[in-house]
Scaffold this active site. Structure first.
Site, PDB file in Angstrom:
ATOM      1  N   ASP A 170      -9.858   0.158   4.123  1.00  0.00           N
ATOM      2  CA  ASP A 170      -8.649  -0.491   4.642  1.00  0.00           C
ATOM      3  C   ASP A 170      -8.935  -0.960   6.072  1.00  0.00           C
ATOM      4  O   ASP A 170      -9.662  -0.285   6.805  1.00  0.00           O
ATOM      5  CB  ASP A 170      -7.521   0.574   4.655  1.00  0.00           C
ATOM      6  CG  ASP A 170      -6.116   0.006   4.802  1.00  0.00           C
ATOM      7  OD1 ASP A 170      -5.963  -1.120   5.314  1.00  0.00           O
ATOM      8  OD2 ASP A 170      -5.171   0.721   4.414  1.00  0.00           O
ATOM      9  N   HIS A 208       0.796  -1.221   0.000  1.00  0.00           N
ATOM     10  CA  HIS A 208       0.000   0.000   0.000  1.00  0.00           C
ATOM     11  C   HIS A 208       0.833   1.278   0.000  1.00  0.00           C
ATOM     12  O   HIS A 208       0.274   2.382  -0.029  1.00  0.00           O
ATOM     13  CB  HIS A 208      -0.977  -0.006   1.182  1.00  0.00           C
ATOM     14  CG  HIS A 208      -2.263   0.713   0.895  1.00  0.00           C
ATOM     15  ND1 HIS A 208      -3.303   0.770   1.799  1.00  0.00           N
ATOM     16  CD2 HIS A 208      -2.684   1.411  -0.180  1.00  0.00           C
ATOM     17  CE1 HIS A 208      -4.293   1.482   1.277  1.00  0.00           C
ATOM     18  NE2 HIS A 208      -3.943   1.891   0.078  1.00  0.00           N
ATOM     19  N   HIS A 264       4.570   0.841   4.181  1.00  0.00           N
ATOM     20  CA  HIS A 264       3.168   0.631   3.788  1.00  0.00           C
ATOM     21  C   HIS A 264       2.198   1.056   4.883  1.00  0.00           C
ATOM     22  O   HIS A 264       0.999   1.125   4.645  1.00  0.00           O
ATOM     23  CB  HIS A 264       2.912  -0.818   3.307  1.00  0.00           C
ATOM     24  CG  HIS A 264       2.874  -1.855   4.394  1.00  0.00           C
ATOM     25  ND1 HIS A 264       2.232  -3.067   4.244  1.00  0.00           N
ATOM     26  CD2 HIS A 264       3.404  -1.873   5.630  1.00  0.00           C
ATOM     27  CE1 HIS A 264       2.369  -3.778   5.351  1.00  0.00           C
ATOM     28  NE2 HIS A 264       3.079  -3.075   6.196  1.00  0.00           N
ATOM     29  N   ASP A 272      -7.036  -5.835   2.362  1.00  0.00           N
ATOM     30  CA  ASP A 272      -7.195  -6.362   3.721  1.00  0.00           C
ATOM     31  C   ASP A 272      -8.338  -5.686   4.476  1.00  0.00           C
ATOM     32  O   ASP A 272      -8.668  -6.075   5.600  1.00  0.00           O
ATOM     33  CB  ASP A 272      -5.871  -6.341   4.503  1.00  0.00           C
ATOM     34  CG  ASP A 272      -5.336  -4.937   4.764  1.00  0.00           C
ATOM     35  OD1 ASP A 272      -6.135  -4.000   4.948  1.00  0.00           O
ATOM     36  OD2 ASP A 272      -4.097  -4.782   4.789  1.00  0.00           O
ATOM     37  N   ASP A 279      -2.871   3.335   8.050  1.00  0.00           N
ATOM     38  CA  ASP A 279      -1.722   3.733   7.229  1.00  0.00           C
ATOM     39  C   ASP A 279      -1.318   5.176   7.495  1.00  0.00           C
ATOM     40  O   ASP A 279      -0.928   5.918   6.592  1.00  0.00           O
ATOM     41  CB  ASP A 279      -2.021   3.542   5.735  1.00  0.00           C
ATOM     42  CG  ASP A 279      -2.125   2.072   5.355  1.00  0.00           C
ATOM     43  OD1 ASP A 279      -1.996   1.209   6.246  1.00  0.00           O
ATOM     44  OD2 ASP A 279      -2.331   1.786   4.164  1.00  0.00           O
ATOM     45  N   HIS A 288      -6.565  -0.959   8.096  1.00  0.00           N
ATOM     46  CA  HIS A 288      -5.577  -0.160   8.827  1.00  0.00           C
ATOM     47  C   HIS A 288      -5.723   1.320   8.491  1.00  0.00           C
ATOM     48  O   HIS A 288      -6.412   1.686   7.544  1.00  0.00           O
ATOM     49  CB  HIS A 288      -4.171  -0.651   8.455  1.00  0.00           C
ATOM     50  CG  HIS A 288      -4.021  -2.143   8.564  1.00  0.00           C
ATOM     51  ND1 HIS A 288      -4.075  -2.977   7.476  1.00  0.00           N
ATOM     52  CD2 HIS A 288      -3.863  -2.938   9.655  1.00  0.00           C
ATOM     53  CE1 HIS A 288      -3.947  -4.240   7.873  1.00  0.00           C
ATOM     54  NE2 HIS A 288      -3.810  -4.246   9.192  1.00  0.00           N
ATOM     55  N   GLU A 338      -2.260  -4.295  -2.058  1.00  0.00           N
ATOM     56  CA  GLU A 338      -1.966  -5.373  -1.105  1.00  0.00           C
ATOM     57  C   GLU A 338      -2.436  -6.747  -1.576  1.00  0.00           C
ATOM     58  O   GLU A 338      -2.636  -7.654  -0.760  1.00  0.00           O
ATOM     59  CB  GLU A 338      -2.527  -5.059   0.299  1.00  0.00           C
ATOM     60  CG  GLU A 338      -1.862  -3.865   0.985  1.00  0.00           C
ATOM     61  CD  GLU A 338      -0.468  -4.160   1.556  1.00  0.00           C
ATOM     62  OE1 GLU A 338      -0.079  -5.329   1.627  1.00  0.00           O
ATOM     63  OE2 GLU A 338       0.221  -3.186   1.919  1.00  0.00           O
ATOM     64  N   ASP A 375      -7.580  -1.099  -0.030  1.00  0.00           N
ATOM     65  CA  ASP A 375      -6.614  -2.056   0.480  1.00  0.00           C
ATOM     66  C   ASP A 375      -7.401  -3.341   0.698  1.00  0.00           C
ATOM     67  O   ASP A 375      -8.366  -3.368   1.476  1.00  0.00           O
ATOM     68  CB  ASP A 375      -6.011  -1.533   1.791  1.00  0.00           C
ATOM     69  CG  ASP A 375      -4.897  -2.435   2.310  1.00  0.00           C
ATOM     70  OD1 ASP A 375      -5.016  -3.667   2.164  1.00  0.00           O
ATOM     71  OD2 ASP A 375      -3.928  -1.901   2.867  1.00  0.00           O
TER      72      ASP A 375
HETATM   73 MN   LIG Z   1      -3.321  -0.080   3.785  1.00  0.00          MN
END
Ligand SMILES: [Mn+2]
Length: 310
Positions: free
Chosen positions: A130, A104, A147, A236, A134, A132, A279, A234
């Site tokens: 996402d 990412h 990332h 994930d 980031d 996360h 990702e 992303d």
């Molecule tokens: Mn990410």
């Protein structure tokens, strides 16, 4: 819209694809293979391939084992500069730009390029899907992995090599950005986003209100940007059972059957100026579930863009 996307004089392909074949920012070699596996699968679908051109292929082939965070940051900064220039060029050429990653860290270069292409009309907004945030800087990151830093960099916080791509200005305004599906983050990242007053639709809110309502609010936020908005996915962010082909899976994510129409809604909006899917780690993908999801997103996009252009 001053872009030639809907102009009949342009013979642009519906989609301009860019590849970021890198895993260095997260130290997962598998995500480096994401773009080539995706491209191979796409080429077996001639109905789609006709409307797609691959404009840029950024690749990192150095071995992972001996690279520390500092060296990775330097390497990623160099790759991001190339990606930013290519993304800006793709956006200015006409056709809808789509980035396939790769880790990412791609977001820093890609969205800097898209933002600069549209800068004459003002800022762009961004929907960040996402698990996360980031939103680390090199000072707060527990492991130094780049990332985990691209959103902070786009908001103007972090290493000057990443915040200053193409232009020293911050590429995104916090009040025109929102995160969706967030559930796995460190307190320092949450603190930065809270200080900047960025709207975060945590996974709990998505579950209680439903993705549709959240997207209503998200479009309201990013729709304030005068130059349109982008979507970064992303993978994930998705429930790992639905999209296992990622390097850092996080349980209790967005369900793919709801996200697919949700993404379609965002991407068919005439204000939408770009898509990033990052990702993808094919070495973790089971039954090609993640690849199938990506292909479905792109198939919808080709259909909707081709329909919009005619
Ligand atoms: Mn990410």
């Amino acid at each position: 819209m001053s872009l030639p996307m809907n102009s009949p004089v342009f013979d642009a392909p519906a989609l301009r694809m860019l590849a970021y074949a890198c895993g260095i920012a997260g130290q997962f070699a598998g995500s480096r293979d994401g773009p080539s596996v995706f491209r191979e699968a796409l080429s077996t679908l001639p109905a789609l391939a006709r409307d797609i051109s691959w404009d840029s292929w950024i690749e990192d082939s150095r071995p992972f084992s001996q690279i520390g965070p500092q060296e990775a940051l330097r390497a990623v900064t160099g790759l991001a500069a190339g990606l930013a220039a290519d993304a800006r060029a793709a956006a200015l050429r006409g056709g809808f730009p789509v980035l396939i990653g790769g880790d990412h860290s791609a977001a820093a270069g890609y969205w800097s390029g898209i933002a600069q292409a549209h800068q004459p009309r003002g800022d762009i907004g961004l929907v960040w899907i996402d698990a996360h945030m980031d939103s680390h800087t090199p000072f707060t990151s527990p492991n130094g992995y780049v990332h985990g830093m691209p959103l902070a960099a786009l908001l103007g916080h972090g290493d000057p090599g990443l915040t200053g791509l193409l232009s020293p200005r911050a590429k995104l305004r916090p009040d025109r950005v929102c995160l969706i599906g967030t559930r796995d983050f460190e307190p320092e990242e949450a603190a930065l986003l809270r200080t900047l007053d960025v709207r975060v639709f945590y996974m709990g809110e998505v579950r209680s209100r439903g993705l549709e309502r959240v997207l209503d609010d998200a479009l309201e936020i990013v729709g304030r940007a005068p130059a349109g908005f982008g979507v970064t996915l992303d993978l994930d962010g998705i429930e790992p059972g639905d999209a296992p082909g990622v390097s850092t899976p996080s349980p209790n994510g967005l369900r793919s059957d709801a996200l697919l129409p949700g993404l379609r809604r965002l991407l068919r909006d005439r204000r939408c100026v770009g898509l990033e899917i990052s990702e993808f780690n094919p070495s973790e993908d089971k039954d090609g579930r993640t690849l199938d999801f990506m292909l479905a997103v792109v198939a919808n996009l080709v259909r909707d863009r081709a329909a919009g252009a005619s």
